[in-house]
Design an enzyme around this catalytic site. Sequence first.
Site, PDB file in Angstrom:
ATOM      1  N   TYR A  14      17.440  29.561   8.468  1.00 56.69           N
ATOM      2  CA  TYR A  14      16.272  30.305   8.966  1.00 56.69           C
ATOM      3  C   TYR A  14      16.282  30.421  10.488  1.00 56.69           C
ATOM      4  CZ  TYR A  14      13.692  30.238   4.527  1.00 56.69           C
ATOM      5  OH  TYR A  14      13.286  30.434   3.241  1.00 56.69           O
ATOM      6  N   LYS A  65       0.850  -1.204   0.000  1.00 56.58           N
ATOM      7  CA  LYS A  65       0.000   0.000   0.000  1.00 56.58           C
ATOM      8  C   LYS A  65       0.883   1.250   0.000  1.00 56.58           C
ATOM      9  CE  LYS A  65      -0.328  -0.307   5.049  1.00 56.58           C
ATOM     10  NZ  LYS A  65      -1.155  -0.789   6.167  1.00 56.58           N
TER      11      LYS A  65
END
Length: 338
Positions: free
Chosen positions: A236, A31
């Site tokens: 950042y 899956k």
Amino acid sequence: MTLHIDLHAIVANWKALAAKAPGARAAAVVKADAYGLGAARVATALYEAGTRDFFVALAGEGRALRPHLPTDARINVLSGHMEGADLTGLVPVLNSLEQFFRDRTMRPGKPFAIQLDTGMNRLGLEPADWAAIKAEALAAKPDFIMSHLACADEPDHPANAAQLTVFRQMTDGCDVPRSLSATGGILLGPDYHFDMVRPGIGLYGALPFADAQPVVRLSLPVIQTRSVQPGEFVGYSATWTADAPRRIATVAAGYADGILRAISSKGASLYAGDAPCPIVGRVSMDLITADVTDLAQVPLTLDLICPAQSFDRLAEYAGTIGYEILTSLGHRYNRAYR
Ligand SMILES: *Cc1c(COP(=O)(O)O)cnc(C)c1O
């Protein structure tokens, strides 16, 4: 950006898990595009190794996989028969009375399977629902009856034995193949194996299958290196500041590629072979920065997932599980198969 996927290791892990449940058929759960690794390639390699039972979550996944596998491969759909689903060539695992009656009305004579809920309260028929249709369902000869364990990765959890007892009560005497265990359940021992086991994550080299062969190596190209002086920051929000002269490499991948921002400042590294280069500053959307001061020479690529740093370890840094790291890896990588 290259995600190296070792199909031989996946096959070896399947065989090793199958050998732990010698009385049972070993299926393969593919899956979510084989947990992000590419369902068509993974399922084809496993088919060649002898796997005949595959599991996907959605009918759409099953339809995409169907043309890649010969007709004797059974593709089971865990979400069952949902309204409007095209189940041509697939086997729905029916989860409720509604799905059972829809499927038997619309696909009489076609193969199906049954999922029972034994305590997880997620998918499957509850004992009273099962009692109501049991005779009719068994007369229609389901391919198998299954349930799913909620706590199989914790061998001592009392829910395992409790679910096993309920599964036995609901299925003893049914002359139909039974399936209870995914990777974790296989490792719980023979009581949990029944007629078919359904490993997923263990195939892909992760916990709870601690003895798995590693399957994935993620190599990220270095775009640029620079020197930073004491007091200069990187990235950042200036979360990291050099305390001495350092060399910083910037590589091309970030949280848009499933490298969770939550691993920032937790101790994860990029690797040049066995040599760790600590990730410094924040992981940003497309870029990661690492301290390569200790390398004699900066290679063209640095590895984020490799034998020295498994995705289970990355998962720990991010406060999640290996399954989430793997299925998050995204579509910008070149997937290279061995
Ligand atoms: C995902 C899933 C599996 C495979 O589980 P792993 O822990 O990855 O081995 C098996 N059965 C069901 C019902 C699942 O949803």
